[in-house]
Design a protein around this motif. Structure first.
Motif, short mmCIF file in Angstrom:
data_model
loop_
_atom_site.label_atom_id
_atom_site.label_comp_id
_atom_site.label_asym_id
_atom_site.label_seq_id
_atom_site.Cartn_x
_atom_site.Cartn_y
_atom_site.Cartn_z
N LEU A 190 8.23 8.32 0.10
CA LEU A 190 7.01 7.47 0.54
C LEU A 190 6.11 8.01 2.02
CD1 LEU A 190 9.04 3.84 0.38
CD2 LEU A 190 6.67 4.67 -1.24
N TRP A 191 7.55 8.76 2.64
CA TRP A 191 6.66 9.26 3.39
C TRP A 191 7.21 10.76 4.32
CZ3 TRP A 191 9.41 4.62 3.67
CH2 TRP A 191 8.64 3.04 4.08
N ARG A 246 2.86 5.95 -5.66
CA ARG A 246 4.35 6.27 -5.78
C ARG A 246 5.39 6.49 -7.35
NH1 ARG A 246 2.66 9.57 -1.35
NH2 ARG A 246 2.45 8.21 0.37
N LYS A 249 1.06 -1.49 -0.18
CA LYS A 249 0.22 0.24 0.12
C LYS A 249 1.04 1.23 -0.45
CE LYS A 249 -4.66 -0.84 0.50
NZ LYS A 249 -5.59 -0.17 0.05
N TYR A 250 1.58 1.36 0.66
CA TYR A 250 2.64 2.67 1.06
C TYR A 250 3.72 2.83 -0.13
CZ TYR A 250 6.50 -0.41 2.12
OH TYR A 250 7.43 -2.00 1.87
#
Length: 98
Positions: free
Chosen positions: A72-73, A32, A27-28
């Motif tokens: 990503l974060w 992206r 999911k992460y």
């Protein structure tokens, strides 16, 4: 054996597809953008592999994609050059132009 659609160095976006069953696409990484860093052999896609369709399942090329962890974060506190690599089958990828 299919000819890979993407080349090492291509920028790709991971599609955000609905999945009912097993997939290796985390999911992460969905939505992206990353860079193709390696081709992997054609293999049965995880959605068919989960149903033990190794002989009759759909096969696609796989790719290793490298992402900046800061992409990503957004609240990532590590070094700006830190990366993460993941693998995805071709149908999960779309080329990012420019």
């Amino acid at each position: 054996m299919a000819t890979p659609k993407f080349q090492v160095g291509d920028k790709v976006r991971i599609k955000d597809r609905t999945t009912l069953f097993h997939t290796r696409t985390q999911k992460y990484i969905r939505k992206r953008v990353g860079t193709i860093v390696e081709h992997r052999p054609e293999w049965v896609i995880p959605e068919d592999e989960a149903w033990d369709r190794m002989e009759t399942g759909r096969k696609e090329p796989f790719y290793v994609i490298r992402f900046k962890q800061t992409d990503l974060w957004p609240d990532y506190t590590g070094l700006a050059q830190d990366t993460l690599e993941s693998e995805a089958s071709e149908s999960w990828l779309e080329l990012v132009k420019g």
